[in-house]
Every structure is written in C-alpha cells, then in structure tokens.
Design an enzyme around this catalytic site. Structure first.
Site, mmCIF file in Angstrom:
data_model
loop_
_atom_site.group_PDB
_atom_site.id
_atom_site.type_symbol
_atom_site.label_atom_id
_atom_site.label_comp_id
_atom_site.label_asym_id
_atom_site.label_seq_id
_atom_site.Cartn_x
_atom_site.Cartn_y
_atom_site.Cartn_z
ATOM 1 N N LYS A 12 69.970 -111.930 -98.059
ATOM 2 C CA LYS A 12 70.957 -112.987 -97.767
ATOM 3 C C LYS A 12 71.245 -113.021 -96.286
ATOM 4 C CE LYS A 12 74.655 -110.413 -96.632
ATOM 5 N NZ LYS A 12 75.175 -110.302 -95.309
ATOM 6 N N ALA A 99 70.353 -103.745 -92.148
ATOM 7 C CA ALA A 99 70.039 -104.825 -91.221
ATOM 8 C C ALA A 99 71.034 -105.981 -91.280
ATOM 9 C CB ALA A 99 68.641 -105.358 -91.535
ATOM 10 N N LEU A 101 71.325 -107.731 -94.118
ATOM 11 C CA LEU A 101 70.668 -108.683 -95.024
ATOM 12 C C LEU A 101 70.928 -108.349 -96.494
ATOM 13 C CD1 LEU A 101 67.273 -108.909 -93.083
ATOM 14 C CD2 LEU A 101 69.094 -110.625 -93.126
ATOM 15 N N ALA A 102 71.798 -107.385 -96.744
ATOM 16 C CA ALA A 102 72.201 -106.986 -98.104
ATOM 17 C C ALA A 102 71.024 -106.542 -98.981
ATOM 18 C CB ALA A 102 72.973 -108.115 -98.799
ATOM 19 N N GLY A 103 70.049 -105.913 -98.361
ATOM 20 C CA GLY A 103 68.873 -105.461 -99.110
ATOM 21 C C GLY A 103 69.219 -104.537 -100.268
ATOM 22 N N GLY A 104 70.025 -103.537 -100.002
ATOM 23 C CA GLY A 104 70.390 -102.572 -101.046
ATOM 24 C C GLY A 104 71.197 -103.239 -102.158
ATOM 25 N N SER A 106 71.107 -106.358 -102.996
ATOM 26 C CA SER A 106 70.238 -107.267 -103.734
ATOM 27 C C SER A 106 69.355 -106.483 -104.707
ATOM 28 C CB SER A 106 69.388 -108.073 -102.753
ATOM 29 O OG SER A 106 68.721 -109.089 -103.431
ATOM 30 N N ASP A 138 78.711 -106.956 -101.929
ATOM 31 C CA ASP A 138 77.723 -108.041 -101.889
ATOM 32 C C ASP A 138 76.954 -108.195 -103.206
ATOM 33 O OD1 ASP A 138 78.299 -108.766 -99.298
ATOM 34 O OD2 ASP A 138 76.649 -107.627 -98.403
HETATM 35 P P1 ATP Z 1 74.971 -105.288 -96.002
HETATM 36 O O1 ATP Z 1 74.528 -106.540 -95.341
HETATM 37 O O2 ATP Z 1 75.416 -105.478 -97.441
HETATM 38 O O3 ATP Z 1 75.906 -104.439 -95.198
HETATM 39 P P2 ATP Z 1 72.630 -103.973 -95.148
HETATM 40 O O4 ATP Z 1 71.481 -104.928 -95.236
HETATM 41 O O5 ATP Z 1 73.271 -103.834 -93.810
HETATM 42 O O6 ATP Z 1 73.696 -104.394 -96.213
HETATM 43 P P3 ATP Z 1 71.206 -102.068 -96.755
HETATM 44 O O7 ATP Z 1 69.798 -102.371 -96.388
HETATM 45 O O8 ATP Z 1 71.708 -102.548 -98.041
HETATM 46 O O9 ATP Z 1 72.204 -102.549 -95.593
HETATM 47 O O10 ATP Z 1 71.334 -100.470 -96.643
HETATM 48 C C1 ATP Z 1 72.435 -99.799 -96.129
HETATM 49 C C2 ATP Z 1 72.382 -98.329 -96.553
HETATM 50 O O11 ATP Z 1 72.258 -98.228 -97.975
HETATM 51 C C3 ATP Z 1 71.209 -97.563 -95.981
HETATM 52 O O12 ATP Z 1 71.731 -96.513 -95.214
HETATM 53 C C4 ATP Z 1 70.402 -97.038 -97.155
HETATM 54 O O13 ATP Z 1 70.033 -95.688 -97.029
HETATM 55 C C5 ATP Z 1 71.321 -97.208 -98.353
HETATM 56 N N1 ATP Z 1 70.583 -97.678 -99.556
HETATM 57 C C6 ATP Z 1 70.810 -97.272 -100.799
HETATM 58 N N2 ATP Z 1 69.984 -97.886 -101.674
HETATM 59 C C7 ATP Z 1 69.220 -98.718 -100.966
HETATM 60 C C8 ATP Z 1 68.170 -99.629 -101.309
HETATM 61 N N3 ATP Z 1 67.744 -99.783 -102.570
HETATM 62 N N4 ATP Z 1 67.631 -100.351 -100.323
HETATM 63 C C9 ATP Z 1 68.067 -100.195 -99.048
HETATM 64 N N5 ATP Z 1 69.025 -99.354 -98.675
HETATM 65 C C10 ATP Z 1 69.608 -98.609 -99.609
#
Ligand code: ATP
Length: 298
Positions: A12, A99, A101-104, A106, A138
């Site tokens: 996202k 990053a 982008l809410a990868g975790g 999602s 998220d």
């Molecule tokens: P947001 O935008 O919601 O803040 P983000 O994109 O900044 O999320 P994520 O990539 O979701 O951050 O990861 C943040 C932390 O979550 C990382 O330090 C990672 O180790 C942990 N994490 C736990 N599970 C996952 C996963 N399946 N994918 C990515 N990161 C994960």
C-alpha cells in the site's frame, strides 16, 4: 478444494497521512487515505498433519517464528477458531521490508484470507478485521485493500470507490526507518504542509490524476526528511525526472511518484534505476471482493 492455497499480498501507499493527536493508549490518532498497488509478495499455504505453524521465506534475515506477522496471524486464527490443524507457509517477498509499504501487515492479512479458506472457517470480513486489528493497525485495510479512508490508529476503514489505475513509481532508498521512531519524533509544529483529506476525497471522486497529485500530503515527511535528508532529495529528483507528483509513503523511506501516462512513469522509473536498486513500476489496484475474502466452501 485441495490442501494448498495461494494468496498475493499487495503493498500500500498513503495518498494522505495526517496526525490528529496523541491518544491515551499511546498511539497517534491518524487520518489517512490508503491505496493498494500491484507490487506483491506471494504466499503459499500447505496443510500440516500436526498442529505446528512453520514458515519459510526467501529473505534469510526475516524471522520465521512468532516475530513474523504471518506466524502471528496464523496462530491467532488457529487459537480463535480452535483449529486442530497446522500449516506450512512459504513467503516469497517482493515488497521491500520496513519501507512504509505495509508489507508485513499485507502478508498477515493474506494469511487471514487464505487460512479462512484453507481451514474452511467461513469467518466474515468483520470478524477477520477484528482479529487483524490486534496484529497491526494496517492489517484491516490490507484485508480488502483498494482505496480507503483509515482513521483511529489506522484500523478503522471506510472503503472508497476504486480509483483509476494510475501509474506509480516506488523507490526505496537503501535505509530502514522504524515506524515507532518516526511517530515518537513527530512534532505538530514542524509540519510545513498538512494534507486536506476532504479535498483529496473530492479529487478521488472526480478520478483526476493531476488533482490527486496536487492533494498528496504526509505530515511524517517532516520527521523522516529531517532524519534522512536523502529521502527528501529522492522526492525532488523524482519531480525533476518528470513525475507529476511525489510523496513519501507511511513513515518512509519509500517515496512514490504518480504519472497519468505509462511513458512518463517509465521515464521516471528508468532514470532512477541508473543509481538505485529498489525501484518498482506499478499501478493502483482495486478492492478485493468481500465474497473472495471470506470464501465459503459449502
Ligand atoms: P508499515 O508501513 O505498516 O509501517 P513497513 O512496510 O514499514 O510497514 P514491514 O515491511 O511490514 O514495515 O516490516 C516491519 C518490521 O516487521 C520488520 O522489522 C520485519 O522484521 C517485521 N516483520 C514481521 N513479519 C514480517 C513479514 N512477513 N514481512 C516483512 N516484515 C515482517
């Protein structure tokens, strides 16, 4: 149905992000317009005969135990529904980690969708949303994605009509930002420009890329740009390369650019690829159908 399930987990971006105040529970009250894009992780779920949850992933540094949001989602759903079955989950990450982008989140949402199907639980989106909110703010948005207004700590979702399939270039500088640190350092008085959520909603209603571009705004830029000036430089560079608008997503450090035409998006994409690795060309995607989320098997 067989005992293997596949799901995509999409990234996202924030078209707007405003902080309205600090809550008693320590979270910030936010108001944000979220948009799904078609950069995605792929998850494969395979039933296990025992009750274990096991995870494998292509990123060696990602935890595969309860620190992984996918593990937490699977364990929560298993315990909540009293499921006597385990699952093996293979996560192929394409969304950059930490990053903005809410990868975790999602991935966690995709896990709730998949296991609701694989384990034939038939939970409604409302039930999955409640479970998702306890994993991360998220996750409720990521369950269905598309375009939505998120309020509260980000977990209260008001779906909006799908926007046009606008082109987006995502660029993640080689640094990680902790969302918690960014919120902790947030100061209202340091924000130079706040988004106007009402005007963005109007621009989305008219579905005009240029107008949407003009209304982009994220108050967290004031924090992340001060911590990492290269993120601000990246945003200026995207605009110089011909993007019609650019913004940092979430707490960063990913910056995205919008373009109304494919050739413009490609020009920004190609120019950036010259000196950074994590650059992606993608498009807005719409919401997942409710029936698909809570697929019943009878
Ligand atoms: P947001 O935008 O919601 O803040 P983000 O994109 O900044 O999320 P994520 O990539 O979701 O951050 O990861 C943040 C932390 O979550 C990382 O330090 C990672 O180790 C942990 N994490 C736990 N599970 C996952 C996963 N399946 N994918 C990515 N990161 C994960």
């Amino acid at each position: 149905l067989g005992d293997v399930w596949e799901e995509y987990a999409r990234a996202k971006i924030n078209l707007t992000l405003d902080v309205l105040g600090l809550r008693e529970d320590g979270y910030h009250e936010v108001e944000m317009i979220m948009q799904t894009v078609d950069l995605c992780d792929r998850l494969k779920f395979r039933s296990r005969s025992d009750e274990q949850i096991t995870i494998q992933t292509n990123l060696p540094y990602l935890p595969v135990d309860e620190r992984n949001l996918v593990y937490r989602a699977a364990a929560l759903l298993r315990d909540h529904c009293g499921v006597k079955q385990g699952v093996h989950i293979d996560i192929v990450k394409h969304i950059p980690v930490a990053a903005g982008l809410a990868g975790g989140s999602s991935d966690a949402a995709a896990t709730l969708r998949a296991l609701n199907g694989l384990w034939q639980l038939g939970l409604s989106v409302t039930e999955l949303t409640l479970l998702g909110a306890s994993i991360g703010s998220d996750v409720p948005f990521c369950l269905r994605g598309g375009t939505a207004l998120a309020t509260g700590r980000g977990e209260r979702i008001q779906p909006l009509p799908d926007a046009l399939s606008i082109w987006v270039v995502l660029a993640k500088p080689p640094l990680s930002v902790s969302t918690a640190d960014v919120y902790r350092n947030y100061r209202n008085e340091l924000v130079q420009r706040r988004p106007d959520t009402g005007r963005m909603l109007h621009a989305l209603q008219l579905n005009k890329t240029k107008m949407i571009g003009r209304e982009l705004g994220n108050v967290l830029e004031s924090v992340t740009f001060a911590m990492h000036p290269e993120v601000a430089r990246l945003k200026r560079r995207m605009l110089r390369f011909g993007a019609s608008a650019a913004l940092m997503s979430g707490s960063g450090p990913t910056v995205f650019a919008l373009a109304d035409r494919e050739h413009r998006a490609r020009r920004v994409y190609n120019s950036l690829r010259g000196y950074m690795q994590s650059v992606y060309l993608c498009r807005f995607v719409g919401r997942i159908d409710e029936a698909t989320v809570c697929l019943r098997t009878e």
